[in-house]
Scaffold this active site. Sequence first.
Site, PDB file in Angstrom:
ATOM      1  CE  LYS A 119      -4.220   2.021   2.173  1.00  0.00           C
ATOM      2  NZ  LYS A 119      -3.207   3.429   2.551  1.00  0.00           N
ATOM      3  CB  CYS A 129      20.193  35.768  18.709  1.00  0.00           C
ATOM      4  SG  CYS A 129      21.404  34.406  18.182  1.00  0.00           S
ATOM      5  CB  CYS A 181      19.722  35.672  14.508  1.00  0.00           C
ATOM      6  SG  CYS A 181      21.376  36.612  15.021  1.00  0.00           S
TER       7      CYS A 181
END
Length: 678
Positions: free
Chosen positions: A118, A409, A427
Amino acid sequence: MTVTLEIQEQVAQLRSQLQKAGYAYYVMDNPIMEDAVYDRLYRQLQDLESQYPELITTDSPTQRVGEQPASQFNSVKHNIPLYSLENAFNQTELSKWEQKWQRQLEEVPDFAYVCELKIDGSAIALTYENGILVRGVTRGDGVTGEDITQNIRTIRTIPLKLNLDNPPTIVEVRGEAFLPLDVFAVINQERAAAGENLFANPRNAAAGTLRQLDSRIVAKRKLNFFGYTLHLTEESIDNQWNSLELLQKMGFLVNPHRKLCQSLEEVAQYFTDWDSKRHNLPYMTDGVVVKLNSYALQKQLGFTQKFPRWAIALKYPSEEAPTVVKDIIVNVGRTGAVTPMAIMEPLQLAGTTVQRATLHNRDRVSQLDIRVGDTVVIRKAGEIIPEVLRVIKELRPAQTIAYKMPSYCPECNSELIRPTGESVTRCVNSSCPAILRGSLVHWASRDALDIRGLGEKIVILLINSNLIKSIADLYQLSVAEIASLERMGDKSAQNLVNAIAESKNQSYARVLYGLGIRYVGIVNAKLLAENFPNIDKLAKASIYDLEAVYGIGEEIAQSVFQWFKNNANQELVIALKTAGLQFSQQSSTSNLQQKESSNLTQIFAGKTFVITGTLTSLKRNEAKELIEQAGGKVTGSVSKKTDYLLAGENAGSKLSKARNLGITELTEQQLLDLLNSG
């Protein structure tokens, strides 16, 4: 020009040769001719169809990609309904299904089962009239679906013309369109490089691809197709096994792992055998489809309101599992993209231990409302990338706190931004250690410079030791400097220095990909290298020049253009040139293209050209350069001031406008003939 019988026969012969070659290559995996021979025959057919457009037919190999993006897909009714399958999840349920269908009969005849893997993709219905593909439709609700014929035609394992001398009047074929795992990985790799959301799995990617309005995008994604059901107007086939054999003869790819089973015990063994082997397949499968082989028996049993009584899907256990979130962190990638990650209690999933799962972006975090301490359901997207599927909020501990993405950051403390129209937080500090780390790891990766031994741990050591501050610094490293790093001896250091030196021999396209230009994956890097044969020409290219490359859209063109305007990037290219990296490729153009510009007469002096469509032997920028060398000017839009339109394959609205204005059309060959005559 008059179409002679000789020309008609030549076109027919070329199509026949190309169709046989395509069948051998894509379906039988047994090429009968070299790529160069195929390309030459293809171009001959293209040239003839260009000269005699009345000979173009829908089954021609040149017509696989539509000219214009569709404005929408039309809903159409299936000629034969597409029923879904009843599911069984264990051997007990499978046995109950067998007992159930046998109770429908007064007497159970001799029978056999056909077992097929399948495939986890998108069901498609195909219609052929007199052997020619006329319609391709999505499954939809099983009664109606969307007509996506233009996209279906791009799939190489779907024949445009059946490989039969005397095809039936009407043939209906059912099958599954899917993305091979290696293609899926490349698509997601390119989406990640572009800062786009990843596809969750190959099934979703295939479905999304089929519904693209621009068939050129579909063609680039290299969908595949397995045929598994055949309906004929003439009842010449009496069972499923023979239908699969005939489908392959017709030109379809049929799954080779099918099996004819004489009992439910054989079916169970087939299912068990593939439970482990399926993970080594180049595509996803989530179970086994079991069908009664006899068409007479199928007809006798018929259907319920939802399912055929004579078939069932035996499903493998889901590759999903629950675990608990211990922490949520963010990871800063080489493009500055900040990706939230869930850190979890370890769990086994698809044969590996999983402790981290992507949360994609701020929007996904908000949608999930995920918190530390939550019980979550994890799955492997495409059995590759672990991701959080959902939160079980009923099990949420008291006093949990909603997670918020950071504003700064975590690597360099710069303020994070979310560009307009994007879902990714970034960033933008080019000196961020995380961006440098990601850039170096990408540069050393297999598809880029393939520097063996330069993994993330070594990259971190080099950065923390202040030995490198850019990619170019790699090529200044000495054995002594590397050997001084923790757990790096002289031999390891020498091997790494050698690997870095060997990377100077990597191709121009790999170097372009390694530079990490946003939206530029390995495929686009190759396109850019082919059309701009050295870095200087690419750096000077205008946005129009970049967009003129087939496959390079506005977003990529803008990104490349802006990348080369950045001073730091210009300095990086200069430093890498000095280090000896490859920034040009060997030209493969014709003798005419290699002429000195002084040898070309100014036959196009004062003339304005517009180029449209896909050229075959010339790259668009090469054609532009030749026209300019001959005194002409190339612009991007058709107007009354346009003198010539150079039209390639899949020319669109510009061609129509030029014809309305009575502008002279030139084929690629006619342009070359004019230049040669000058």
